[in-house]
Design a protein around this motif. Structure first.
Motif, PDB file in Angstrom:
ATOM      1  N   GLY A 225       0.733  -1.162  -0.050  1.00 62.09           N
ATOM      2  CA  GLY A 225       0.010  -0.068  -0.011  1.00 62.09           C
ATOM      3  C   GLY A 225       0.800   1.393  -0.049  1.00 62.09           C
ATOM      4  O   GLY A 225       0.374   2.415  -0.381  1.00 62.09           O
ATOM      5  N   ARG A 226       2.160   1.189   0.310  1.00 67.56           N
ATOM      6  CA  ARG A 226       2.915   2.356   0.524  1.00 67.56           C
ATOM      7  C   ARG A 226       2.868   3.298  -0.889  1.00 67.56           C
ATOM      8  O   ARG A 226       2.731   4.193  -1.042  1.00 67.56           O
ATOM      9  CB  ARG A 226       4.213   2.375   0.928  1.00 67.56           C
ATOM     10  N   SER A 227       3.436   2.213  -2.001  1.00 64.67           N
ATOM     11  CA  SER A 227       3.653   3.013  -3.346  1.00 64.67           C
ATOM     12  C   SER A 227       2.145   3.397  -3.876  1.00 64.67           C
ATOM     13  O   SER A 227       2.187   4.290  -4.542  1.00 64.67           O
ATOM     14  CB  SER A 227       4.125   2.008  -4.056  1.00 64.67           C
TER      15      SER A 227
ATOM     16  N   LEU B 274      -1.361   7.764  -5.643  1.00 62.23           N
ATOM     17  CA  LEU B 274      -2.754   8.368  -5.504  1.00 62.23           C
ATOM     18  C   LEU B 274      -2.385   9.866  -5.057  1.00 62.23           C
ATOM     19  O   LEU B 274      -3.392  10.626  -5.350  1.00 62.23           O
ATOM     20  CB  LEU B 274      -3.535   7.490  -4.710  1.00 62.23           C
ATOM     21  N   ASP B 275      -1.297   9.976  -4.320  1.00 63.71           N
ATOM     22  CA  ASP B 275      -0.889  11.390  -3.799  1.00 63.71           C
ATOM     23  C   ASP B 275      -0.689  12.416  -5.001  1.00 63.71           C
ATOM     24  O   ASP B 275      -0.455  13.490  -4.581  1.00 63.71           O
ATOM     25  CB  ASP B 275      -0.267  11.376  -2.630  1.00 63.71           C
TER      26      ASP B 275
ATOM     27  N   ARG C   4      -3.365  11.284 -14.071  1.00 62.55           N
ATOM     28  CA  ARG C   4      -2.979  10.582 -15.282  1.00 62.55           C
ATOM     29  C   ARG C   4      -1.661   9.599 -14.644  1.00 62.55           C
ATOM     30  O   ARG C   4      -1.631   8.755 -15.292  1.00 62.55           O
ATOM     31  CB  ARG C   4      -2.356  11.605 -16.388  1.00 62.55           C
ATOM     32  N   ASP C   5      -0.861  10.242 -14.038  1.00 58.52           N
ATOM     33  CA  ASP C   5       0.340   9.443 -13.198  1.00 58.52           C
ATOM     34  C   ASP C   5       0.028   8.425 -12.569  1.00 58.52           C
ATOM     35  O   ASP C   5       0.552   7.336 -12.550  1.00 58.52           O
ATOM     36  CB  ASP C   5       1.059  10.446 -12.772  1.00 58.52           C
TER      37      ASP C   5
ATOM     38  N   GLN D 119       0.684   4.471 -13.470  1.00 59.05           N
ATOM     39  CA  GLN D 119       1.345   3.574 -12.622  1.00 59.05           C
ATOM     40  C   GLN D 119       0.563   2.312 -12.182  1.00 59.05           C
ATOM     41  O   GLN D 119       0.759   1.174 -12.316  1.00 59.05           O
ATOM     42  CB  GLN D 119       1.834   4.363 -11.320  1.00 59.05           C
ATOM     43  N   ILE D 120      -0.688   2.595 -11.643  1.00 62.28           N
ATOM     44  CA  ILE D 120      -1.540   1.460 -11.177  1.00 62.28           C
ATOM     45  C   ILE D 120      -2.105   0.739 -12.326  1.00 62.28           C
ATOM     46  O   ILE D 120      -2.034  -0.648 -12.371  1.00 62.28           O
ATOM     47  CB  ILE D 120      -2.776   1.962 -10.090  1.00 62.28           C
TER      48      ILE D 120
END
Length: 144
Positions: free
Chosen positions: A37-39, A44-45, A50-51, A55-56
């Motif tokens: 959950g850290r990454s 999400l922050d 878009r980024d 990533q996800i």
């Protein structure tokens, strides 16, 4: 079966290209993550949605072909838990190699989780049916 094998080889080449090539651009932000959950929180922050989606979503999409191909190539792993365990193991090995051997890359447990989730999505959407079609269960013989 031969077609599935060819697709798996192509997938392995793409996976290796995407995950094992050095990435000087991400060297400054690459960090080892052993805490689930850290990454994801970092993604999400980010100010640009878009980024985070890149990533996800990219990690999820990367796992989808695995969930489609595994049930065809590995009949013993064609069920939910087989796909889950085999995918998690392979992605864990990829992340470990990435963290140990490739400059500008790091081990990230969230990537393993996202890749495995993608494989399960691929299994639900298509892999389960393909595995059954290619490896139909043989009826048990009746006892006399």
């Amino acid at each position: 079966m031969l077609c599935a094998f060819a697709v798996m080889v192509a997938f392995a080449v793409v996976l290796a290209r995407l995950t094992l090539d050095p990435s000087p651009a991400s060297e400054a932000i690459a960090h080892t993550n052993l805490h689930p959950g850290r990454s994801l929180k970092i993604y999400l922050d980010q100010p640009a949605l878009r980024d985070a989606v890149k990533q996800i979503g990219g990690n999820i999409v990367l796992g989808v072909p695995f969930g489609i191909i595994v049930p065809v190539l590995v009949p013993r792993a064609r069920g939910f838990f087989g796909v889950l365990l085999l995918t998690a193991f392979v992605m864990l090995m990829v992340e470990t190699a990435q963290g140990l051997l490739v400059e500008g890359r790091a081990f990230d447990v969230d990537d393993v989780i996202l890749n495995t989730s993608g494989a399960l999505i691929g299994w639900v959407l298509l892999g389960r049916r393909l595995g059954r079609a290619v490896h139909a269960r043989k009826p048990k013989k009746a006892k006399a």
